[in-house]
Motif scaffolding. Structure first.
Motif, PDB file in Angstrom:
ATOM      1  N   LEU A  84      47.568  70.235  70.145  1.00  0.00           N
ATOM      2  CA  LEU A  84      47.139  70.769  69.804  1.00  0.00           C
ATOM      3  C   LEU A  84      47.797  71.431  67.773  1.00  0.00           C
ATOM      4  O   LEU A  84      47.969  71.308  67.009  1.00  0.00           O
ATOM      5  CB  LEU A  84      46.704  72.453  69.660  1.00  0.00           C
TER       6      LEU A  84
ATOM      7  N   ARG B 279      47.830  70.278  63.993  1.00  0.00           N
ATOM      8  CA  ARG B 279      48.404  70.685  63.075  1.00  0.00           C
ATOM      9  C   ARG B 279      49.431  70.639  61.906  1.00  0.00           C
ATOM     10  O   ARG B 279      49.885  70.599  60.937  1.00  0.00           O
ATOM     11  CB  ARG B 279      49.119  72.567  63.704  1.00  0.00           C
TER      12      ARG B 279
ATOM     13  N   MET C  72      38.952  72.279  73.892  1.00  0.00           N
ATOM     14  CA  MET C  72      39.380  72.621  72.236  1.00  0.00           C
ATOM     15  C   MET C  72      40.593  71.239  71.721  1.00  0.00           C
ATOM     16  O   MET C  72      40.379  70.932  70.247  1.00  0.00           O
ATOM     17  CB  MET C  72      40.777  73.757  72.383  1.00  0.00           C
TER      18      MET C  72
ATOM     19  N   THR D 184      38.013  68.713  70.998  1.00  0.00           N
ATOM     20  CA  THR D 184      37.482  69.330  69.749  1.00  0.00           C
ATOM     21  C   THR D 184      37.679  69.234  68.184  1.00  0.00           C
ATOM     22  O   THR D 184      37.338  68.538  67.000  1.00  0.00           O
ATOM     23  CB  THR D 184      36.770  70.665  69.850  1.00  0.00           C
ATOM     24  N   GLU D 185      39.277  69.633  68.806  1.00  0.00           N
ATOM     25  CA  GLU D 185      39.791  69.357  66.844  1.00  0.00           C
ATOM     26  C   GLU D 185      40.547  68.380  66.355  1.00  0.00           C
ATOM     27  O   GLU D 185      40.126  67.958  65.272  1.00  0.00           O
ATOM     28  CB  GLU D 185      41.128  70.582  67.184  1.00  0.00           C
TER      29      GLU D 185
ATOM     30  N   GLN E 133      37.383  66.951  64.471  1.00  0.00           N
ATOM     31  CA  GLN E 133      37.693  67.293  63.082  1.00  0.00           C
ATOM     32  C   GLN E 133      38.606  66.747  62.268  1.00  0.00           C
ATOM     33  O   GLN E 133      38.116  66.161  60.938  1.00  0.00           O
ATOM     34  CB  GLN E 133      37.753  68.811  63.172  1.00  0.00           C
TER      35      GLN E 133
ATOM     36  N   LYS F 130      34.676  77.776  69.771  1.00  0.00           N
ATOM     37  CA  LYS F 130      35.093  77.004  68.851  1.00  0.00           C
ATOM     38  C   LYS F 130      34.244  75.076  69.177  1.00  0.00           C
ATOM     39  O   LYS F 130      33.659  75.095  68.104  1.00  0.00           O
ATOM     40  CB  LYS F 130      36.638  76.576  69.863  1.00  0.00           C
TER      41      LYS F 130
ATOM     42  N   VAL G 193      32.026  73.849  65.702  1.00  0.00           N
ATOM     43  CA  VAL G 193      32.099  71.956  65.678  1.00  0.00           C
ATOM     44  C   VAL G 193      30.994  71.387  65.441  1.00  0.00           C
ATOM     45  O   VAL G 193      30.399  70.973  64.995  1.00  0.00           O
ATOM     46  CB  VAL G 193      33.447  72.070  65.921  1.00  0.00           C
TER      47      VAL G 193
ATOM     48  N   GLU H 104      37.299  83.357  68.377  1.00  0.00           N
ATOM     49  CA  GLU H 104      36.646  82.633  68.246  1.00  0.00           C
ATOM     50  C   GLU H 104      35.298  82.796  67.995  1.00  0.00           C
ATOM     51  O   GLU H 104      34.752  82.429  67.334  1.00  0.00           O
ATOM     52  CB  GLU H 104      37.211  81.725  69.429  1.00  0.00           C
TER      53      GLU H 104
ATOM     54  N   SER I 172      52.768  76.246  66.976  1.00  0.00           N
ATOM     55  CA  SER I 172      51.549  76.428  66.470  1.00  0.00           C
ATOM     56  C   SER I 172      50.964  77.468  65.627  1.00  0.00           C
ATOM     57  O   SER I 172      50.632  77.472  64.295  1.00  0.00           O
ATOM     58  CB  SER I 172      49.794  76.206  67.434  1.00  0.00           C
TER      59      SER I 172
ATOM     60  N   PHE J 262      38.788  71.090  59.646  1.00  0.00           N
ATOM     61  CA  PHE J 262      39.857  71.366  61.002  1.00  0.00           C
ATOM     62  C   PHE J 262      40.872  72.277  59.348  1.00  0.00           C
ATOM     63  O   PHE J 262      41.181  71.940  58.874  1.00  0.00           O
ATOM     64  CB  PHE J 262      40.726  69.797  61.179  1.00  0.00           C
TER      65      PHE J 262
ATOM     66  N   PRO K 159      42.679  75.105  60.862  1.00  0.00           N
ATOM     67  CA  PRO K 159      43.792  76.154  61.725  1.00  0.00           C
ATOM     68  C   PRO K 159      43.864  77.279  61.555  1.00  0.00           C
ATOM     69  O   PRO K 159      44.613  78.325  61.416  1.00  0.00           O
ATOM     70  CB  PRO K 159      44.579  75.665  62.385  1.00  0.00           C
TER      71      PRO K 159
END
Length: 685
Positions: A212, A216, A276, A279-280, A283, A423, A427, A482, A586, A620, A622
């Protein structure tokens, strides 16, 4: 008491009519007073639906100390940019010339002759992330006015440099900057296994919070090496035996460096955090494999780890029938008994099953061999066959003795799973994920919530018990936020705020600024702090991110101040070992910004509303927070929760998005293409 703005008609000016600041409208009276009293003018420009204007108002203009400084040393003038675009344009030109940027709120200092000598946008009440304190600016300019008034106009550039140096003075929060994020990414790069993916050597843990953070960092920098690290690691885990190839979901960790042989235990929190991450990553990179992995992991949780109430169980054991991994292992002969010879040959090759096996007793853990993983394509012609035969193996396996399942329900782990489901729904748009997240939140609320915004920790045998710990609150708040962004229901945000207030009152260590892990006092020799990001993010790291996001959602600056104190307290640890705090990295990425605060307003059934909503939810982003006003109830709820949204309405009957980027607010946006273009600028920054 009212100030002079009480007689104005502008909604923006009327919002400030009860400030302790002695505001004047733009008028001859104000400039005459400045000349008569020999005071500089502080000019503040904004508009009624500007989020960061309200933040500065709450921090500074409603603050008695700041108001006293303004009233003693300045004549303060408030302007609605929509009423006086000429004044706004002049002031904005000055701000852009002096600072290289602009936006609202706009803060300009003038001589009584209306000659500007300093300009900026939002300034916090206290120093934060390299920005100088507003009160320090006021004191500095008052001093200069008193002692060097004749030089102020010509010394504008010098004053600007001095103020920027003041803002860049070494403070704990300033040191937690982009250079620290870069060090964290570099340290992960050094630990990265370029052959097999992942970080470090065997045993290998997924540590999805590292992914994660790297996502970013990739968004901020576009670093292709980082992108490769993320993609290879996620693909290697999905191909490896750490992933249950026919029943889905992830095992606890891999005992080898190649991700083939796992410790077979399956934990709820691993499923949530990895969902998560995939999923990200979908994206960012658009890989169908990542989407499939996230959805399959959700399928496993909803099938095998879900209580009839909708809440989630903790885990499944590694052992069954007294032996480790028995439920998951295969021999070639077992596969041949389950299907036709040609199908068996296909499965044996696809999943790397051999006569010798890769586990004890000549048995094999199913996996996609490494030499095929890089080219593994879920859209190829073999995929339908693989799906069909995988279901056949799954049905065969279901007749085996299952591993033990831990059926207690923990508030915190459920919160983490709710966050992952919400989340993923945002998406992928799968309504089943939405229903599951809603049911789980309701089940936890009915089973584990107590009066006064407090939580029990666990539910077992139908009985709730144990005081909630910090992670219960932190992860549940995460889940509620979320849900807020995915469903557009402010009721979830209200609950998040209620739990946050409990954390701030019950868990904060007033001496060190850090949160304590629990409220237990009598049975502990000391109250511990959970700060290190291990298998899952620490409750402290999650709570810092929660505070930052809730601050943006509600306009409550004190929440960000609490987060900043925690980051300051951990600054030494972060500098020494940033990879031990990757979820906190993050959060620091969010704090540095630029953030985007979005409020979408309009009829939720209008197709134009959906068109505007799509880029806010699917991309995406964040560092974006999203509030939705699409019904009379949501408008009423948000008016109370986030007062800065009260004046935000549809534009000419058309749905609109109100967008603040960093600390600068933009005019409302009604065109989806324009919104998508603006949001695309969030990439590689």
């Amino acid at each position: 008491m009212n100030n002079r703005l009480a007689n104005e008609k502008s909604p923006y000016l009327l919002q400030h009519a009860h400030n302790p600041v002695d505001w004047h409208p733009w008028s001859d009276e104000a400039f005459e007073k400045a000349r008569r009293e020999n005071k500089p003018i502080f000019l503040s420009i904004g508009y009624s639906t500007c989020h960061w204007c309200h933040v500065m108002a709450h921090e500074s203009f409603e603050d008695e100390e700041t108001a006293a400084l303004l009233n003693e040393n300045f004549v303060s003038v408030k302007v609605d940019r929509e009423e006086r675009p000429d004044v706004d344009q002049l002031a904005m030109t000055v701000c852009q010339a002096l600072t290289g940027g602009g936006g609202w709120p706009l803060s300009v200092f003038l001589t009584p002759e209306k000659k500007p000598f300093f300009a900026g946008t939002y300034f916090p009440k206290s120093p934060r992330h390299g920005l100088p304190a507003f009160t320090d600016i006021l004191r500095r300019i008052a001093h200069l006015w008193e002692n060097q008034r004749e030089k102020l106009v010509s010394a504008g550039d010098e004053i600007t440099r001095a103020l920027l140096e003041m803002g860049a003075s070494p403070t704990e929060s300033h040191r937690l900057g982009i250079d620290l994020l870069a060090k964290g990414a570099q340290d992960l790069s050094c630990a990265y296994d370029r052959i097999w993916g992942g970080f470090g050597t065997a045993p290998k843990f997924p540590a999805p919070h590292q992914i994660l953070f790297l996502l970013r960092w990739f968004l901020r920098t576009g670093d292709t090496e980082v992108g490769e690290m993320v993609q290879k690691t996620l693909k290697a885990m999905r191909c490896g035996g750490i992933y249950d190839q026919i029943g889905f979901g992830f095992h606890r960790y891999s005992v080898d460096e190649q991700w083939i042989v796992p410790h077979f235990e399956k934990m709820l929190y691993d499923q949530a955090a990895l969902m998560m991450a995939y999923t990200e990553a979908y994206q960012v990179f658009g890989s169908p494999l990542f989407k499939r992995t996230a959805l399959e992991t959700a399928e496993y949780v909803l099938r095998d780890l879900t209580d009839p109430s909708g809440a989630f169980y903790c885990a499944e054991d590694a052992d069954s029938d007294g032996k480790e991994g028995t439920f998951y292992l295969w021999t070639p002969s077992e596969i041949r008994k389950a299907m036709k010879d040609d199908d068996a040959a296909f499965i044996i090759r696809r999943f790397g099953v051999t006569e010798a096996g890769n586990f004890e007793g000549g048995k094999s853990v199913l996996h996609i061999p490494h030499n095929e993983c890089n080219s593994y394509n879920i859209n190829n012609e073999d995929m339908d066959r693989l799906n069909r035969l995988g279901r056949l193996l799954f049905e065969t396996r279901a007749r085996r003795i299952r591993p033990h399942r831990d059926e207690k329900i923990l508030a915190g782990w459920n919160g983490l799973m709710i966050a992952a489901l919400a989340k993923a729904y945002r998406v992928f748009g799968d309504p089943g994920l939405k229903r599951a997240a809603i049911r789980a939140e309701q089940a936890v609320r009915e089973g584990l919530w107590r009066e006064g915004g407090r939580l029990f920790r666990r539910l077992a045998g139908g009985e709730a018990g144990l005081e909630g710990c910090l992670d219960d609150y932190a992860f549940m708040i995460w889940g509620l936020m979320e849900l807020t962004e995915s469903l557009g229901d402010a009721a979830y945000a209200r609950r998040a705020v209620s739990l946050t207030e409990t954390v701030l009152s019950d868990f904060r260590d007033v001496n060190g600024g850090l949160f304590l892990s629990s409220t237990h006092v009598n049975d502990l020799i000391a109250r511990p702090r959970d700060t290190h990001d291990g298998a899952i993010p620490s409750a402290t790291s999650v709570m810092v991110m929660n505070l930052l996001r809730l601050s943006r959602m509600t306009g409550r600056a004190e929440l960000e101040e609490a987060a900043t104190k925690i980051m300051d307290s951990l600054s030494e640890n972060l500098r020494e070992t940033p990879t031990g705090y990757t979820h906190l990295l993050s959060a620091i990425d969010f704090a540095i910004g630029p953030t985007v605060e979005a409020v979408i307003v309009g009829n939720g059934k209008d197709p134009a509303f959906s068109d505007l909503l799509a880029p806010l939810r699917e991309n995406f982003l964040p560092r974006l927070t999203l509030l939705v006003k699409d019904t009379a109830q949501s408008m009423e709820d948000l008016d109370a929760l986030a007062p800065f949204t009260r004046e935000m309405t549809a534009v000419g009957g058309r749905p609109a998005v109100y967008l603040c980027e960093g600390s600068i607010c933009k005019p409302p946006i009604t065109d989806a293409a324009e919104l998508a273009r603006i949001l695309s600028n969030q990439h590689h920054r």
